[in-house]
Design a protein around this motif. Structure first.
Motif, PDB file in Angstrom:
ATOM      1  N   THR A  19      -2.416  -6.411   7.632  1.00 22.03           N
ATOM      2  CA  THR A  19      -2.039  -7.860   7.141  1.00 22.03           C
ATOM      3  C   THR A  19      -0.897  -9.158   6.745  1.00 22.03           C
ATOM      4  OG1 THR A  19      -2.316  -7.266   4.680  1.00 22.03           O
ATOM      5  CG2 THR A  19      -4.550  -6.817   6.235  1.00 22.03           C
ATOM      6  N   GLY A  20      -0.743  -7.930   6.559  1.00 13.23           N
ATOM      7  CA  GLY A  20       0.850  -9.503   6.496  1.00 13.23           C
ATOM      8  C   GLY A  20       1.738  -9.483   5.192  1.00 13.23           C
ATOM      9  N   THR A  21       0.948  -8.128   4.037  1.00 14.99           N
ATOM     10  CA  THR A  21       1.364  -8.086   3.087  1.00 14.99           C
ATOM     11  C   THR A  21       2.777  -8.285   2.489  1.00 14.99           C
ATOM     12  OG1 THR A  21       0.362  -6.649   2.803  1.00 14.99           O
ATOM     13  CG2 THR A  21       1.516  -7.018   0.634  1.00 14.99           C
ATOM     14  N   ASN A  60      -5.343  -8.892   2.170  1.00 10.71           N
ATOM     15  CA  ASN A  60      -6.620  -8.697   3.473  1.00 10.71           C
ATOM     16  C   ASN A  60      -6.677 -10.010   4.042  1.00 10.71           C
ATOM     17  OD1 ASN A  60      -8.904  -8.212   4.156  1.00 10.71           O
ATOM     18  ND2 ASN A  60     -10.004  -7.853   2.601  1.00 10.71           N
ATOM     19  N   ASP A  61      -7.024  -9.568   5.964  1.00 11.84           N
ATOM     20  CA  ASP A  61      -7.053 -10.982   6.437  1.00 11.84           C
ATOM     21  C   ASP A  61      -8.621 -11.331   6.766  1.00 11.84           C
ATOM     22  OD1 ASP A  61      -8.347  -7.686   8.000  1.00 11.84           O
ATOM     23  OD2 ASP A  61      -6.394  -7.876   9.161  1.00 11.84           O
ATOM     24  N   GLY A  62      -9.456 -10.003   5.838  1.00 10.89           N
ATOM     25  CA  GLY A  62     -10.894 -10.292   6.140  1.00 10.89           C
ATOM     26  C   GLY A  62     -11.438 -10.068   7.377  1.00 10.89           C
ATOM     27  N   SER A  63     -10.504  -9.464   8.228  1.00 13.91           N
ATOM     28  CA  SER A  63     -11.761  -8.186   9.097  1.00 13.91           C
ATOM     29  C   SER A  63     -12.451  -7.154   8.970  1.00 13.91           C
ATOM     30  CB  SER A  63     -10.393  -7.556  10.121  1.00 13.91           C
ATOM     31  OG  SER A  63     -10.004  -6.954   9.206  1.00 13.91           O
ATOM     32  N   GLN A  64     -13.517  -6.988   9.635  1.00 13.22           N
ATOM     33  CA  GLN A  64     -14.532  -5.487   9.264  1.00 13.22           C
ATOM     34  C   GLN A  64     -14.238  -4.574   8.270  1.00 13.22           C
ATOM     35  OE1 GLN A  64     -17.867  -4.978  12.120  1.00 13.22           O
ATOM     36  NE2 GLN A  64     -18.585  -2.932  10.802  1.00 13.22           N
ATOM     37  N   ILE A  65     -12.943  -4.171   9.587  1.00 11.65           N
ATOM     38  CA  ILE A  65     -11.993  -2.457   9.042  1.00 11.65           C
ATOM     39  C   ILE A  65     -11.526  -2.880   7.352  1.00 11.65           C
ATOM     40  CG2 ILE A  65     -10.655  -1.239   9.847  1.00 11.65           C
ATOM     41  CD1 ILE A  65     -11.194  -1.513  12.833  1.00 11.65           C
ATOM     42  N   ALA A 110      11.603  -9.393 -16.568  1.00  9.86           N
ATOM     43  CA  ALA A 110      11.168  -9.785 -15.901  1.00  9.86           C
ATOM     44  C   ALA A 110       9.598  -9.518 -15.645  1.00  9.86           C
ATOM     45  CB  ALA A 110      12.161 -10.030 -14.472  1.00  9.86           C
ATOM     46  N   ALA A 111       9.068 -10.785 -15.514  1.00 14.85           N
ATOM     47  CA  ALA A 111       7.602 -10.138 -14.594  1.00 14.85           C
ATOM     48  C   ALA A 111       7.210  -9.541 -13.444  1.00 14.85           C
ATOM     49  CB  ALA A 111       6.436 -11.615 -14.761  1.00 14.85           C
ATOM     50  N   VAL A 112       6.485  -8.230 -13.477  1.00 17.36           N
ATOM     51  CA  VAL A 112       6.579  -7.727 -12.051  1.00 17.36           C
ATOM     52  C   VAL A 112       5.390  -8.056 -11.683  1.00 17.36           C
ATOM     53  CG1 VAL A 112       6.558  -5.312 -11.028  1.00 17.36           C
ATOM     54  CG2 VAL A 112       7.652  -5.535 -13.310  1.00 17.36           C
ATOM     55  N   ILE A 113       5.818  -8.012 -10.010  1.00 17.44           N
ATOM     56  CA  ILE A 113       4.158  -9.298  -9.311  1.00 17.44           C
ATOM     57  C   ILE A 113       4.165  -7.667  -8.049  1.00 17.44           C
ATOM     58  CG2 ILE A 113       3.210 -10.768  -8.138  1.00 17.44           C
ATOM     59  CD1 ILE A 113       5.002 -12.365  -9.589  1.00 17.44           C
ATOM     60  N   MET A 114       3.074  -6.922  -8.504  1.00 20.59           N
ATOM     61  CA  MET A 114       3.759  -5.734  -7.056  1.00 20.59           C
ATOM     62  C   MET A 114       2.205  -6.864  -5.258  1.00 20.59           C
ATOM     63  SD  MET A 114       3.585  -2.175  -8.146  1.00 20.59           S
ATOM     64  CE  MET A 114       4.967  -1.925  -9.485  1.00 20.59           C
ATOM     65  N   PHE A 115       2.853  -6.826  -4.932  1.00 20.16           N
ATOM     66  CA  PHE A 115       2.513  -6.430  -3.246  1.00 20.16           C
ATOM     67  C   PHE A 115       2.190  -5.595  -2.323  1.00 20.16           C
ATOM     68  CE2 PHE A 115       3.266 -11.669  -4.392  1.00 20.16           C
ATOM     69  CZ  PHE A 115       2.628 -11.585  -4.186  1.00 20.16           C
ATOM     70  N   THR A 116       0.223  -5.633  -2.592  1.00 18.44           N
ATOM     71  CA  THR A 116       0.294  -4.079  -1.799  1.00 18.44           C
ATOM     72  C   THR A 116      -1.075  -3.895  -1.085  1.00 18.44           C
ATOM     73  OG1 THR A 116      -0.142  -1.793  -2.483  1.00 18.44           O
ATOM     74  CG2 THR A 116      -1.116  -3.156  -3.531  1.00 18.44           C
TER      75      THR A 116
END
Length: 354
Positions: free
Chosen positions: A136-138, A270-275, A124-130
């Motif tokens: 940011t709701g990852t 990413n949530d696009g906030s400055q930080i 199976a393909a491995v897709i990593m969310f980080t």
């Protein structure tokens, strides 16, 4: 590979119902023998190698009578009982699927040789969310991706590797085993890991397979990066999955970088906030240096999804070395399941592996 299962019970009606159900649903996985007399079971064990024996507590079976290679569990009438007479306990009155998974667990604890396990073709393909940003709701984004891909007809496994992961808030299903049981199996290396994993897998109503959250968060700390790699590799060959979607904390330590580099695709949130943007750029800079100093590939495998994007406080980054495949606004006053449902409808999930 079929497991040979002997069932000893003096309730003939129950034996007939359970045997009939197993023969109907698991004919390709189980070969079931039913008995009402202990003497006939013992005689059969002398002639035929059984993998698992299920019996009521009315019958006393000694270890030496099991012929050394047969796992055993006692049937009980009440759920929640874990063991009887130092043997695993299985509640009789539950769905056949749950009894089947517990049979696999009993067998896997007896069998340590993984070499004869069936492979289901390509891994199976491995897709990593980080995310290096935090908050940011990852996890929700990864869960939504799992739902979206499951609805496309893919066989998807969602694996949450966060210390304080809340998988049970995303998905619900019946079953007594949790990530804690998985971790014990991986750490002990004494069981047939693939079968043990299969016994612990749950399936949500959306069609996503997963492990329930660990009983204690500290159990997650016990897992080394080597354990994680073993776990992912075994999930890849279990049940013919198309994808393993991994929610993994971001880290620059060598072992975590090694895990990321082995993924087929890395999705940064990413949530696009400055930080968040500043943290993201620092992470990209660090990954660039790591790639220059070693033979690894992370950035070219990466893409980015904006989540919780606000027109008032969020800004999209320019001139970054990864593709932005999509984004989602910030949903106010939505429950976790409602968030996952809304996010799973976003089209950008369809392009992750393209």
């Amino acid at each position: 590979m079929k497991l040979k299962v002997a069932i000893l019970d003096n309730d003939i009606n129950y034996l007939d119902r359970l045997t009939s159900t197993f023969n109907s649903k698991y004919a390709d996985k189980l070969e079931v023998y039913s008995f009402t007399e202990k003497e006939k079971v013992i005689e059969t064990l002398k002639k035929v190698r059984m993998d698992v024996l299920l019996t009521t507590t009315q019958f006393e079976i000694k270890d030496e009578e099991l012929r050394g290679r047969c796992g055993m569990a006692y049937f009980v009438d009440t759920p929640g009982i874990e063991s009887v007479k130092e043997k695993p306990a299985i509640c009789k009155f539950q769905k056949a699927e749950l009894i089947y998974k517990q049979i696999l667990s009993v067998y896997s604890d007896m069998e340590s040789n993984i070499s004869n396990m069936k492979s289901f073709g390509d891994a199976a393909a491995v897709i990593m969310f980080t995310s290096p940003c935090g908050g940011t709701g990852t996890s929700v984004t990864a869960a939504a991706c799992a739902v979206a891909h499951a609805r496309l007809g893919k066989k998807v496994f969602y694996l949450n590797l966060e210390t304080f992961g809340v998988t049970d808030s995303f998905f619900t299903a019946e079953g007594q085993f949790t990530m804690s049981d998985v971790i014990y199996s991986i750490k002990s290396r004494k069981t047939n890991i693939s079968l043990k994993l299969e016994s612990c897998i749950k399936q949500s109503q959306e069609g996503v397979k997963y492990f329930a959250s660990p009983k204690v968060a500290l159990d997650m700390i016990e897992m080394t990066d080597e354990d994680i790699e073993v776990l992912i590799k075994n999930i890849q060959i279990t049940e013919g999955f198309d994808e393993v979607i991994v929610d993994i904390p971001f880290s620059l330590d060598r072992d975590k970088i090694n895990l990321l580099s082995k993924a087929d695709r890395i999705v940064m949130v990413n949530d696009g906030s400055q930080i968040a943007n500043e943290k993201y750029m620092k992470a990209i800079q660090a990954l660039n240096l790591i790639e220059q100093n070693g033979d690894i590939d992370i950035i070219s495998k990466s893409c980015m999804i904006y989540n919780k994007f606000s027109n008032k406080s969020s800004v999209m980054l320019n001139d970054i070395p990864v593709n932005v495949i999509g984004g989602a606004p910030k949903y106010e006053q939505a429950t976790t399941k409602q968030l996952i449902e809304q996010l799973s409808k976003m089209n950008h999930y369809n392009t992750i592996l393209s």
